[in-house]
Motif scaffolding. Structure first.
Motif, PDB file in Angstrom:
ATOM      1  N   ALA A   6      10.074   8.479 -46.486  1.00  0.00           N
ATOM      2  CA  ALA A   6       9.331   7.461 -45.728  1.00  0.00           C
ATOM      3  C   ALA A   6       9.682   6.046 -46.182  1.00  0.00           C
ATOM      4  O   ALA A   6       9.536   5.095 -45.410  1.00  0.00           O
ATOM      5  CB  ALA A   6       7.829   7.695 -45.870  1.00  0.00           C
ATOM      6  N   GLY A   7      10.162   5.915 -47.407  1.00  0.00           N
ATOM      7  CA  GLY A   7      10.496   4.583 -47.924  1.00  0.00           C
ATOM      8  C   GLY A   7      11.762   3.995 -47.310  1.00  0.00           C
ATOM      9  O   GLY A   7      12.011   2.794 -47.435  1.00  0.00           O
ATOM     10  N   ALA A  11      18.301   3.915 -41.138  1.00  0.00           N
ATOM     11  CA  ALA A  11      19.021   4.404 -42.330  1.00  0.00           C
ATOM     12  C   ALA A  11      18.671   5.874 -42.572  1.00  0.00           C
ATOM     13  O   ALA A  11      19.529   6.693 -42.931  1.00  0.00           O
ATOM     14  CB  ALA A  11      18.660   3.560 -43.543  1.00  0.00           C
ATOM     15  N   ARG A  12      17.404   6.183 -42.351  1.00  0.00           N
ATOM     16  CA  ARG A  12      16.936   7.567 -42.561  1.00  0.00           C
ATOM     17  C   ARG A  12      17.601   8.511 -41.556  1.00  0.00           C
ATOM     18  O   ARG A  12      18.106   9.575 -41.927  1.00  0.00           O
ATOM     19  CB  ARG A  12      15.411   7.599 -42.418  1.00  0.00           C
ATOM     20  CG  ARG A  12      14.794   8.924 -42.776  1.00  0.00           C
ATOM     21  CD  ARG A  12      13.293   8.812 -42.904  1.00  0.00           C
ATOM     22  NE  ARG A  12      12.649   8.408 -41.673  1.00  0.00           N
ATOM     23  CZ  ARG A  12      11.814   7.388 -41.543  1.00  0.00           C
ATOM     24  NH1 ARG A  12      11.513   6.641 -42.580  1.00  0.00           N
ATOM     25  NH2 ARG A  12      11.273   7.092 -40.371  1.00  0.00           N
ATOM     26  N   GLU A  13      17.629   8.089 -40.274  1.00  0.00           N
ATOM     27  CA  GLU A  13      18.241   8.947 -39.247  1.00  0.00           C
ATOM     28  C   GLU A  13      19.748   9.106 -39.494  1.00  0.00           C
ATOM     29  O   GLU A  13      20.311  10.182 -39.296  1.00  0.00           O
ATOM     30  CB  GLU A  13      17.967   8.394 -37.847  1.00  0.00           C
ATOM     31  CG  GLU A  13      16.519   8.569 -37.386  1.00  0.00           C
ATOM     32  CD  GLU A  13      16.005  10.009 -37.475  1.00  0.00           C
ATOM     33  OE1 GLU A  13      16.748  10.957 -37.120  1.00  0.00           O
ATOM     34  OE2 GLU A  13      14.854  10.192 -37.923  1.00  0.00           O
ATOM     35  N   ASP A  14      20.385   8.022 -39.948  1.00  0.00           N
ATOM     36  CA  ASP A  14      21.822   8.091 -40.259  1.00  0.00           C
ATOM     37  C   ASP A  14      22.073   9.085 -41.392  1.00  0.00           C
ATOM     38  O   ASP A  14      23.031   9.866 -41.365  1.00  0.00           O
ATOM     39  CB  ASP A  14      22.362   6.704 -40.661  1.00  0.00           C
ATOM     40  CG  ASP A  14      22.417   5.752 -39.460  1.00  0.00           C
ATOM     41  OD1 ASP A  14      22.242   6.223 -38.317  1.00  0.00           O
ATOM     42  OD2 ASP A  14      22.607   4.538 -39.702  1.00  0.00           O
ATOM     43  N   MET A  15      21.185   9.044 -42.403  1.00  0.00           N
ATOM     44  CA  MET A  15      21.322   9.968 -43.538  1.00  0.00           C
ATOM     45  C   MET A  15      21.137  11.422 -43.067  1.00  0.00           C
ATOM     46  O   MET A  15      21.909  12.312 -43.429  1.00  0.00           O
ATOM     47  CB  MET A  15      20.279   9.618 -44.606  1.00  0.00           C
ATOM     48  CG  MET A  15      20.286  10.543 -45.815  1.00  0.00           C
ATOM     49  SD  MET A  15      18.904  10.199 -46.917  1.00  0.00           S
ATOM     50  CE  MET A  15      17.535  10.860 -45.971  1.00  0.00           C
TER      51      MET A  15
END
Ligand SMILES: NC(=O)c1ccc[n+]([C@@H]2O[C@H](COP(=O)([O-])OP(=O)(O)OC[C@H]3O[C@@H](n4cnc5c(N)ncnc54)[C@H](OP(=O)(O)O)[C@@H]3O)[C@@H](O)[C@H]2O)c1
Length: 244
Positions: A183-184, A189-193
């Motif tokens: 969540a941080g 960036a999260r979706e790319d990861m």
């Protein structure tokens, strides 16, 4: 799922992510749940939709808090500890104190919780720990997290030997699972990861919390499983490694 009917399961980390999915699955299977983590508000948010759920906050890093938690804990059949925290960083730069704090939360926390609750676990019950894929498949800037996962897995093996046959002890080792753990990160960036990791896996995607939760339910209810580290990782253990 009948194996959980009338059973009581304490889930430490039950207010979010994989722990919350375990709580919901146990409740759906007719079990009683005790939800624990530090945030009472978060736990009450989950418990509000579950009849008969008990909220029992604890900070696993504080021995006095764990002892108070254990004193208030009803008799249970299964203890699951999905709560943890992580520290990432290059080996040369990450402060030793950050790694120690992670060991205190992710290794000594579950160690304390298991130890203090031993006499609250009914005969034939189980303890389920959580490690993670990094114990055996390292990642850049994750050496400390890999080490703490390895320690948790080793604890699982030792306790399975020592606490059996009264209590079975197992460990779920997730690969990347979409959860509040990330969540941080900023959303893109999260979706790319998730996309990059998913593309590298035989499963072609990252996992969902319900998939990791079902591994914990299997270990809880399969009465011949003890001393098992169960990978739920989309094939991460056998993936083709990218070049540096
Ligand atoms: N998601 C993944 O991709 C992944 C990958 C590999 C391994 N894992 C492992 O799988 C397990 C579950 O992960 P998750 O994704 O469900 O994580 P999560 O959603 O971030 O949940 C972690 C939980 O730990 C609780 N917690 C943190 N510190 C605590 C403390 N000192 N005392 C008590 N509770 C504490 C938090 O609640 P409060 O803030 O209320 O305390 C939170 O509910 C963890 O062991 C994690 O390392 C996850």
């Amino acid at each position: 799922m009948d194996a959980l009917k009338g059973k009581t399961v304490a889930v430490v980390g039950g207010g979010s992510g994989i722990g919350e999915a375990i709580v919901r699955a146990v409740h759906a299977g007719g079990g009683r749940v005790v939800l624990s983590s530090r945030s009472r508000t978060r736990l009450e948010g989950v418990a509000s939709s579950l009849n008969g759920a008990t909220v029992l906050p604890v900070d696993m890093t504080e021995k006095a808090s764990v002892q108070r938690w254990a004193a208030e804990l009803p008799m249970i059949d299964h203890l699951v500890i999905s709560a943890s925290s992580a520290a990432h960083g290059a080996f040369a730069e990450l402060e030793e104190d950050a790694v120690r704090a992670m060991f205190d939360a992710k290794f000594f926390g579950p160690y304390r919780m298991a130890k203090e609750s031993l006499n609250k676990i009914n005969d034939g019950g189980s303890i389920t720990f959580f490690s993670g894929v990094l114990s055996r498949r390292p990642g850049m800037n994750c050496s400390g997290l890999g080490a703490v996962n390895g320690a948790v897995e080793s604890l699982c093996y030792g306790l399975a030997l020592e606490l059996g046959p009264r209590i079975r002890v197992n460990c779920v080792s997730p690969g990347m699972i979409r959860s509040e753990a990330y969540a941080g990160l900023e959303e893109q960036a999260r979706e790319d990861m998730y996309s990059a990791t998913g593309a590298s896996l035989p499963a072609g995607r990252v996992g969902e919390v319900e998939e990791a939760a079902s591994a914990a339910l299997y270990l809880m209810t399969n009465t011949y499983s003890t001393g098992v580290v169960l990978d739920v990782d989309g094939g991460h253990m056998i993936r083709q490694y990218a070049t540096r």
